[in-house]
Design a protein around this motif. Sequence first.
Motif, PDB file in Angstrom:
ATOM      1  N   ASN A 103       5.748 -11.763   5.501  1.00 39.10           N
ATOM      2  CA  ASN A 103       6.409 -10.491   5.761  1.00 39.10           C
ATOM      3  C   ASN A 103       5.870  -9.891   7.062  1.00 39.10           C
ATOM      4  O   ASN A 103       4.704  -9.476   7.129  1.00 39.10           O
ATOM      5  CB  ASN A 103       6.177  -9.534   4.588  1.00 39.10           C
ATOM      6  CG  ASN A 103       6.980  -8.249   4.721  1.00 39.10           C
ATOM      7  OD1 ASN A 103       7.662  -8.021   5.730  1.00 39.10           O
ATOM      8  ND2 ASN A 103       6.894  -7.399   3.708  1.00 39.10           N
ATOM      9  N   LYS A 104       6.694  -9.816   8.068  1.00 38.83           N
ATOM     10  CA  LYS A 104       6.265  -9.302   9.369  1.00 38.83           C
ATOM     11  C   LYS A 104       6.792  -7.893   9.639  1.00 38.83           C
ATOM     12  O   LYS A 104       6.847  -7.436  10.789  1.00 38.83           O
ATOM     13  CB  LYS A 104       6.732 -10.250  10.480  1.00 38.83           C
ATOM     14  CG  LYS A 104       6.125 -11.644  10.371  1.00 38.83           C
ATOM     15  CD  LYS A 104       4.602 -11.607  10.365  1.00 38.83           C
ATOM     16  CE  LYS A 104       3.971 -12.964  10.214  1.00 38.83           C
ATOM     17  NZ  LYS A 104       2.476 -12.896  10.164  1.00 38.83           N
ATOM     18  N   SER A 105       7.145  -7.201   8.582  1.00 40.43           N
ATOM     19  CA  SER A 105       7.590  -5.810   8.702  1.00 40.43           C
ATOM     20  C   SER A 105       6.508  -4.895   8.127  1.00 40.43           C
ATOM     21  O   SER A 105       5.944  -5.172   7.066  1.00 40.43           O
ATOM     22  CB  SER A 105       8.900  -5.576   7.950  1.00 40.43           C
ATOM     23  OG  SER A 105       9.937  -6.382   8.499  1.00 40.43           O
ATOM     24  N   ARG A 106       6.261  -3.789   8.821  1.00 40.53           N
ATOM     25  CA  ARG A 106       5.266  -2.840   8.316  1.00 40.53           C
ATOM     26  C   ARG A 106       5.779  -2.122   7.077  1.00 40.53           C
ATOM     27  O   ARG A 106       5.042  -1.970   6.102  1.00 40.53           O
ATOM     28  CB  ARG A 106       4.916  -1.830   9.410  1.00 40.53           C
ATOM     29  CG  ARG A 106       3.851  -0.816   8.977  1.00 40.53           C
ATOM     30  CD  ARG A 106       3.551   0.185  10.090  1.00 40.53           C
ATOM     31  NE  ARG A 106       2.496   1.107   9.698  1.00 40.53           N
ATOM     32  CZ  ARG A 106       2.689   2.232   8.990  1.00 40.53           C
ATOM     33  NH1 ARG A 106       3.918   2.547   8.597  1.00 40.53           N
ATOM     34  NH2 ARG A 106       1.669   3.019   8.708  1.00 40.53           N
ATOM     35  N   ASP A 107       7.013  -1.665   7.105  1.00 40.58           N
ATOM     36  CA  ASP A 107       7.590  -0.939   5.981  1.00 40.58           C
ATOM     37  C   ASP A 107       8.287  -1.901   5.031  1.00 40.58           C
ATOM     38  O   ASP A 107       9.009  -2.820   5.462  1.00 40.58           O
ATOM     39  CB  ASP A 107       8.603   0.106   6.478  1.00 40.58           C
ATOM     40  CG  ASP A 107       7.944   1.150   7.370  1.00 40.58           C
ATOM     41  OD1 ASP A 107       6.786   1.512   7.060  1.00 40.58           O
ATOM     42  OD2 ASP A 107       8.562   1.566   8.367  1.00 40.58           O
ATOM     43  N   VAL A 115       3.696   0.192   2.522  1.00 37.96           N
ATOM     44  CA  VAL A 115       3.326  -0.342   3.823  1.00 37.96           C
ATOM     45  C   VAL A 115       2.619  -1.684   3.637  1.00 37.96           C
ATOM     46  O   VAL A 115       1.797  -1.859   2.720  1.00 37.96           O
ATOM     47  CB  VAL A 115       2.407   0.661   4.575  1.00 37.96           C
ATOM     48  CG1 VAL A 115       1.857   0.042   5.856  1.00 37.96           C
ATOM     49  CG2 VAL A 115       3.164   1.948   4.879  1.00 37.96           C
ATOM     50  N   ASN A 116       2.922  -2.605   4.554  1.00 28.43           N
ATOM     51  CA  ASN A 116       2.242  -3.903   4.601  1.00 28.43           C
ATOM     52  C   ASN A 116       1.343  -3.911   5.840  1.00 28.43           C
ATOM     53  O   ASN A 116       1.824  -4.046   6.973  1.00 28.43           O
ATOM     54  CB  ASN A 116       3.270  -5.036   4.677  1.00 28.43           C
ATOM     55  CG  ASN A 116       2.612  -6.399   4.876  1.00 28.43           C
ATOM     56  OD1 ASN A 116       1.463  -6.602   4.486  1.00 28.43           O
ATOM     57  ND2 ASN A 116       3.343  -7.320   5.491  1.00 28.43           N
ATOM     58  N   VAL A 117       0.023  -3.775   5.632  1.00 28.34           N
ATOM     59  CA  VAL A 117      -0.887  -3.698   6.783  1.00 28.34           C
ATOM     60  C   VAL A 117      -1.173  -5.077   7.371  1.00 28.34           C
ATOM     61  O   VAL A 117      -1.836  -5.165   8.412  1.00 28.34           O
ATOM     62  CB  VAL A 117      -2.221  -3.014   6.392  1.00 28.34           C
ATOM     63  CG1 VAL A 117      -1.963  -1.599   5.890  1.00 28.34           C
ATOM     64  CG2 VAL A 117      -2.972  -3.834   5.353  1.00 28.34           C
ATOM     65  N   LEU A 118      -0.689  -6.124   6.764  1.00 30.85           N
ATOM     66  CA  LEU A 118      -0.916  -7.489   7.257  1.00 30.85           C
ATOM     67  C   LEU A 118       0.221  -7.983   8.159  1.00 30.85           C
ATOM     68  O   LEU A 118       0.202  -9.147   8.575  1.00 30.85           O
ATOM     69  CB  LEU A 118      -1.072  -8.457   6.071  1.00 30.85           C
ATOM     70  CG  LEU A 118      -2.304  -8.243   5.180  1.00 30.85           C
ATOM     71  CD1 LEU A 118      -2.190  -9.084   3.909  1.00 30.85           C
ATOM     72  CD2 LEU A 118      -3.581  -8.593   5.930  1.00 30.85           C
ATOM     73  N   TYR A 119       1.174  -7.156   8.487  1.00 33.15           N
ATOM     74  CA  TYR A 119       2.381  -7.628   9.166  1.00 33.15           C
ATOM     75  C   TYR A 119       2.096  -8.185  10.561  1.00 33.15           C
ATOM     76  O   TYR A 119       2.855  -9.010  11.066  1.00 33.15           O
ATOM     77  CB  TYR A 119       3.422  -6.499   9.224  1.00 33.15           C
ATOM     78  CG  TYR A 119       3.151  -5.417  10.238  1.00 33.15           C
ATOM     79  CD1 TYR A 119       3.835  -5.375  11.464  1.00 33.15           C
ATOM     80  CD2 TYR A 119       2.203  -4.423   9.983  1.00 33.15           C
ATOM     81  CE1 TYR A 119       3.587  -4.370  12.390  1.00 33.15           C
ATOM     82  CE2 TYR A 119       1.958  -3.425  10.898  1.00 33.15           C
ATOM     83  CZ  TYR A 119       2.654  -3.399  12.099  1.00 33.15           C
ATOM     84  OH  TYR A 119       2.411  -2.396  13.037  1.00 33.15           O
ATOM     85  N   VAL A 147       0.835  -1.204   0.000  1.00 31.02           N
ATOM     86  CA  VAL A 147       0.000   0.000   0.000  1.00 31.02           C
ATOM     87  C   VAL A 147       0.869   1.253   0.000  1.00 31.02           C
ATOM     88  O   VAL A 147       1.823   1.358   0.782  1.00 31.02           O
ATOM     89  CB  VAL A 147      -0.922   0.002   1.237  1.00 31.02           C
ATOM     90  CG1 VAL A 147      -1.808   1.252   1.248  1.00 31.02           C
ATOM     91  CG2 VAL A 147      -1.774  -1.253   1.272  1.00 31.02           C
ATOM     92  N   ALA A 148       0.496   2.178  -0.885  1.00 33.10           N
ATOM     93  CA  ALA A 148       1.078   3.536  -0.864  1.00 33.10           C
ATOM     94  C   ALA A 148       0.039   4.447  -0.218  1.00 33.10           C
ATOM     95  O   ALA A 148      -0.956   4.831  -0.850  1.00 33.10           O
ATOM     96  CB  ALA A 148       1.423   3.998  -2.263  1.00 33.10           C
ATOM     97  N   ILE A 149       0.248   4.735   1.063  1.00 34.66           N
ATOM     98  CA  ILE A 149      -0.741   5.482   1.825  1.00 34.66           C
ATOM     99  C   ILE A 149      -0.813   6.922   1.329  1.00 34.66           C
ATOM    100  O   ILE A 149       0.218   7.599   1.177  1.00 34.66           O
ATOM    101  CB  ILE A 149      -0.412   5.426   3.324  1.00 34.66           C
ATOM    102  CG1 ILE A 149      -0.514   3.983   3.814  1.00 34.66           C
ATOM    103  CG2 ILE A 149      -1.360   6.314   4.133  1.00 34.66           C
ATOM    104  CD1 ILE A 149      -0.164   3.803   5.273  1.00 34.66           C
ATOM    105  N   GLY A 150      -2.048   7.411   1.091  1.00 34.59           N
ATOM    106  CA  GLY A 150      -2.289   8.784   0.650  1.00 34.59           C
ATOM    107  C   GLY A 150      -1.884   9.038  -0.789  1.00 34.59           C
ATOM    108  O   GLY A 150      -1.880  10.208  -1.226  1.00 34.59           O
ATOM    109  N   ASP A 151      -1.585   8.023  -1.580  1.00 31.14           N
ATOM    110  CA  ASP A 151      -1.149   8.224  -2.975  1.00 31.14           C
ATOM    111  C   ASP A 151      -2.328   8.553  -3.888  1.00 31.14           C
ATOM    112  O   ASP A 151      -2.136   9.079  -4.988  1.00 31.14           O
ATOM    113  CB  ASP A 151      -0.432   6.974  -3.461  1.00 31.14           C
ATOM    114  CG  ASP A 151       0.215   7.134  -4.810  1.00 31.14           C
ATOM    115  OD1 ASP A 151       1.212   7.872  -4.907  1.00 31.14           O
ATOM    116  OD2 ASP A 151      -0.278   6.519  -5.788  1.00 31.14           O
ATOM    117  N   ASN A 152      -3.521   8.219  -3.472  1.00 35.14           N
ATOM    118  CA  ASN A 152      -4.758   8.569  -4.171  1.00 35.14           C
ATOM    119  C   ASN A 152      -4.811   8.032  -5.605  1.00 35.14           C
ATOM    120  O   ASN A 152      -5.283   8.702  -6.530  1.00 35.14           O
ATOM    121  CB  ASN A 152      -4.952  10.092  -4.182  1.00 35.14           C
ATOM    122  CG  ASN A 152      -6.410  10.481  -4.406  1.00 35.14           C
ATOM    123  OD1 ASN A 152      -7.331   9.715  -4.091  1.00 35.14           O
ATOM    124  ND2 ASN A 152      -6.633  11.672  -4.959  1.00 35.14           N
ATOM    125  N   GLY A 153      -4.299   6.816  -5.796  1.00 35.43           N
ATOM    126  CA  GLY A 153      -4.402   6.169  -7.088  1.00 35.43           C
ATOM    127  C   GLY A 153      -3.373   6.584  -8.106  1.00 35.43           C
ATOM    128  O   GLY A 153      -3.507   6.233  -9.298  1.00 35.43           O
TER     129      GLY A 153
END
Length: 233
Positions: free
Chosen positions: A150-154, A161-165, A108-114
């Motif tokens: 992957n257990k890292s957020r970044d 970002v990996n929100v599943l970490y 995920v690219a947070i705030g990238d808005n597509g």
Amino acid sequence: MTRPRLSAFSVLGVCALFALAGCFGPPTPAPTSSSGAPTSLATSSAAPSATESNSATAGPTASTSAPVTAPPTATAPPSSATASPEPTPEPTFTGFPEQVAPLAVYYVAIGDNGISGPRIGCGDSLVVTSTAPVRFTDQVGPSIGVLLANKSRDVGMSGLVNVLYQSSLTYLGGELDGSTITIYLSGQFMLGGVCDIPRAKAQLEYTAMAASAATSARVFVNGRPIDEVLSLK
């Protein structure tokens, strides 16, 4: 009284009368069909034999032509049980061929808005990344496995970002039906807020679609649809 004597001529006359009467008596009846003549003899004499019939109808040309050889006797066709071929067994699926290639995993690219990829909830974007070459036969399992491992957020220095970490999820299997890929997971989600719900779902669905070349995806967690599971978060 003296009886009159019959002379020899009188006796002869009487005898002649009796003889004539016997000659002109009633005629002897003609024999009927119930007489003792055998029926088989009457039938055979009335109907000509097959040989006589053929010889009678044959013209003079037939008698002088060369003898015709009779065609060979046609044999009966084999029965359907022996003529029909045995059914060909259906080929058994032995799995996909083994190959070595990078895997596509979405973050995920947070705030990238597509801007950098497909737009998802809270104004974010999904961005695909590639792993080092991996040996596999079914690409879906390894791709989802890399994402869940992957257990890292970044994700490095990419800003993704990996929100599943923090989630503890295990890939159980998947199936492709036409253009839809369905994957089955077990375990629990651990997310950081409401905006992580569409992010987590999108990461799983897009990674599965990229691995299977599908255009839509369904995710089941512990036997339930992912929307139902994440609605409790």
